[in-house]
Scaffold this motif. Structure first.
Motif, short mmCIF file in Angstrom:
data_model
loop_
_atom_site.label_atom_id
_atom_site.label_comp_id
_atom_site.label_asym_id
_atom_site.label_seq_id
_atom_site.Cartn_x
_atom_site.Cartn_y
_atom_site.Cartn_z
N GLU A 14 59.55 -30.93 -0.38
CA GLU A 14 59.11 -31.87 -1.57
C GLU A 14 58.07 -30.99 -2.16
OE1 GLU A 14 57.22 -35.65 -0.28
OE2 GLU A 14 59.02 -36.00 1.06
N GLU A 15 56.99 -30.11 -1.71
CA GLU A 15 56.30 -29.77 -2.43
C GLU A 15 56.69 -28.47 -3.18
OE1 GLU A 15 52.96 -30.45 -2.62
OE2 GLU A 15 53.55 -31.97 -1.04
N THR A 16 57.69 -27.72 -2.90
CA THR A 16 58.20 -26.82 -3.74
C THR A 16 59.10 -27.39 -4.97
OG1 THR A 16 60.18 -26.66 -2.23
CG2 THR A 16 58.54 -24.88 -2.05
N GLY A 17 59.67 -28.36 -4.63
CA GLY A 17 60.53 -29.17 -5.62
C GLY A 17 59.53 -29.81 -6.76
N ALA A 18 58.37 -30.15 -6.33
CA ALA A 18 57.33 -30.91 -7.11
C ALA A 18 57.04 -29.63 -8.52
CB ALA A 18 56.03 -31.13 -6.38
N VAL A 19 56.83 -28.53 -8.08
CA VAL A 19 56.66 -27.42 -8.98
C VAL A 19 57.50 -26.49 -9.45
CG1 VAL A 19 54.29 -27.44 -8.31
CG2 VAL A 19 55.80 -25.89 -7.30
N ALA B 192 70.37 -34.09 3.21
CA ALA B 192 69.33 -34.50 3.79
C ALA B 192 68.11 -33.52 3.17
CB ALA B 192 69.18 -34.46 5.21
N LEU B 193 68.26 -32.14 3.11
CA LEU B 193 67.24 -31.33 2.77
C LEU B 193 67.02 -31.46 1.10
CD1 LEU B 193 68.14 -28.17 5.17
CD2 LEU B 193 65.92 -29.64 5.27
N LEU B 194 68.34 -31.39 0.56
CA LEU B 194 68.07 -31.41 -1.00
C LEU B 194 67.46 -32.85 -1.39
CD1 LEU B 194 69.14 -30.30 -3.65
CD2 LEU B 194 71.24 -31.66 -3.40
N SER B 195 67.60 -33.74 -0.57
CA SER B 195 67.02 -34.87 -1.09
C SER B 195 65.60 -34.94 -0.94
CB SER B 195 67.35 -36.30 -0.22
OG SER B 195 66.87 -36.26 1.27
N ALA B 196 64.87 -34.29 -0.10
CA ALA B 196 63.37 -33.89 0.08
C ALA B 196 63.04 -33.02 -1.38
CB ALA B 196 63.17 -33.29 1.22
N GLU B 197 63.84 -32.29 -1.67
CA GLU B 197 63.40 -31.53 -3.03
C GLU B 197 63.59 -32.31 -4.06
OE1 GLU B 197 64.93 -27.44 -4.06
OE2 GLU B 197 66.11 -28.95 -5.33
N ALA C 260 58.79 -37.26 -8.07
CA ALA C 260 57.36 -37.83 -7.86
C ALA C 260 56.40 -36.90 -8.92
CB ALA C 260 56.70 -37.33 -6.44
N ARG C 261 56.75 -35.61 -9.10
CA ARG C 261 55.77 -35.03 -10.32
C ARG C 261 56.19 -35.40 -11.55
NH1 ARG C 261 53.01 -30.31 -9.72
NH2 ARG C 261 52.59 -31.29 -7.82
N THR C 262 57.31 -35.44 -11.55
CA THR C 262 58.06 -36.19 -13.04
C THR C 262 57.17 -37.46 -13.37
OG1 THR C 262 60.05 -35.20 -12.64
CG2 THR C 262 59.96 -37.10 -14.47
#
Length: 359
Positions: A66-71, A213-218, A224-226
């Motif tokens: 979630e955090e790495t996907g956010a940035v 499942a892992l991809l969905s977290a990213e 969320a960041r968008t």
């Protein structure tokens, strides 16, 4: 852990750092990846204690994603997680003992080679007499890998193999991508000798479930960041003497975006919890998370482009990178509409297999 990762990424994975990594030879930020592995242990989370890991699970890995996907962080955390999932899915203790300690420490980058030219329905590589031939497409972080984990087709079904990425007969070709924050490569094998990993019959299905499942977290982190970036922009951008975020029509659109983000977060975490627990409904929840989070991420980023106006489609603005990530990630491990079709077929088959009930 979430706070620690978010703090580190805020310092070292801002927009300038992401864009610099996009144009680097390997298209990843190697120093940041080493820091994440050695100081926080992100790659070790899903690796059992007996294989040199932290003994946590994929739910905790979801927090990192979630955090790495956010940035749009340019580190191979997702590819490391699915490589770990593949090794664990095989049930081969010797392979786990050989490969997982290096993944957990960050010393070894392992890329998963699976897809054929038409996607992940059939592997692009075949195995015969221990030799690998063919081309694996859409390999995540393939150009920066030290080791390759290969799912190959044989006359008797799917087999799993591991091989040094620098072995003779292997050609790794970086591919041009729509999403520049996600490096993809083609890996061609020309009669390459590889070590066969003993795999369970359901290894492919188990791996696909974990990958979704892992991809969905990213995807949740990116969506969320968008939304955050869009809300911030509409507070700053003025028209007719007032911030555009004060207009009721735009408020409604951002409220809808918020709903999509929160419902995506719920189904993603439910899928990850099911995968971590080995629940019977994990495959269905992971498939649902893949479809829902993919479509929600695409919708949220599409709305963000509209609310940013003309600046949203310029290279200089970061919001276009999230739009590209949304559409690129939706295609990984099976397109959403194909997943829905397959689930519908299974449901129809289960219903027709049931004997009719008499009144």
């Amino acid at each position: 852990m979430r706070v620690s990762v978010a703090g580190l990424l805020k310092q070292r994975s801002g927009p300038d750092a992401v864009r610099a990594a996009m144009s680097s030879p390997s298209r990843i930020d190697r120093p940041l990846w080493q820091t994440l592995c050695t100081e926080i242990g992100v790659a070790a989370l899903p690796v059992p204690d007996e294989f040199g890991g932290a003994g946590a699970g994929f739910a905790e890995t979801g927090v990192i994603l979630e955090e790495t996907g956010a940035v749009l962080c340019p580190v191979p955390v997702y590819s490391a997680a699915i490589a770990t999932a593949a090794i664990l899915a095989t049930g081969d203790t010797d392979a786990a003992r050989r490969l997982l300690p290096g993944i957990a420490s960050g010393e070894k980058s392992v890329a998963l080679c699976w897809a054929g030219p038409d996607g992940w329905a059939a592997p692009g590589v075949t195995a015969e007499a221990g030799l690998l031939t063919g081309t694996a497409h859409y390999v995540l972080d393939g150009e920066s890998a030290d080791h390759l984990l290969v799912l190959a087709g044989t006359s008797s079904g799917l087999t799993v193999h591991d091989v040094d990425a620098h072995a003779e007969g292997i050609t790794i070709t970086p591919r041009p991508v729509v999403d520049p924050t996600r490096p993809l490569a083609s890996v061609t094998f020309d009669d390459v000798a590889a070590t066969t990993i003993t795999a369970k019959a359901d290894t492919e299905d188990t791996l696909r479930t974990a990958a979704w499942a892992l991809l969905s977290a990213e995807q949740v982190g990116g969506a969320a960041r968008t939304l955050d970036l869009t809300v911030q922009y509409t507070k700053e951008r003025s028209q007719f003497g007032r911030p555009i975020g004060s207009f009721q029509a735009l408020k409604h659109r951002m409220a809808d975006m918020y709903t999509l983000v929160e419902t995506s977060r719920s189904i993603s975490r439910a899928a990850l919890d099911a995968v971590a627990a080995g629940a019977a409904d994990a495959p269905e929840l992971a498939a649902a998370a893949h479809v829902y989070c993919s479509e929600s991420f695409a919708t949220v980023t599409g709305e963000a482009i509209q609310l940013h106006g003309g600046i949203g489609i310029t290279w200089e603005h970061d919001i276009q990178l999230y739009f590209k990530r949304a559409h690129g990630s939706a295609l990984l491990f099976g397109q959403p509409h194909r997943v829905v079709t397959e689930l519908a077929k299974r449901l129809h088959g289960a219903m027709t297999a049931q004997p009719p009930t008499s009144r």
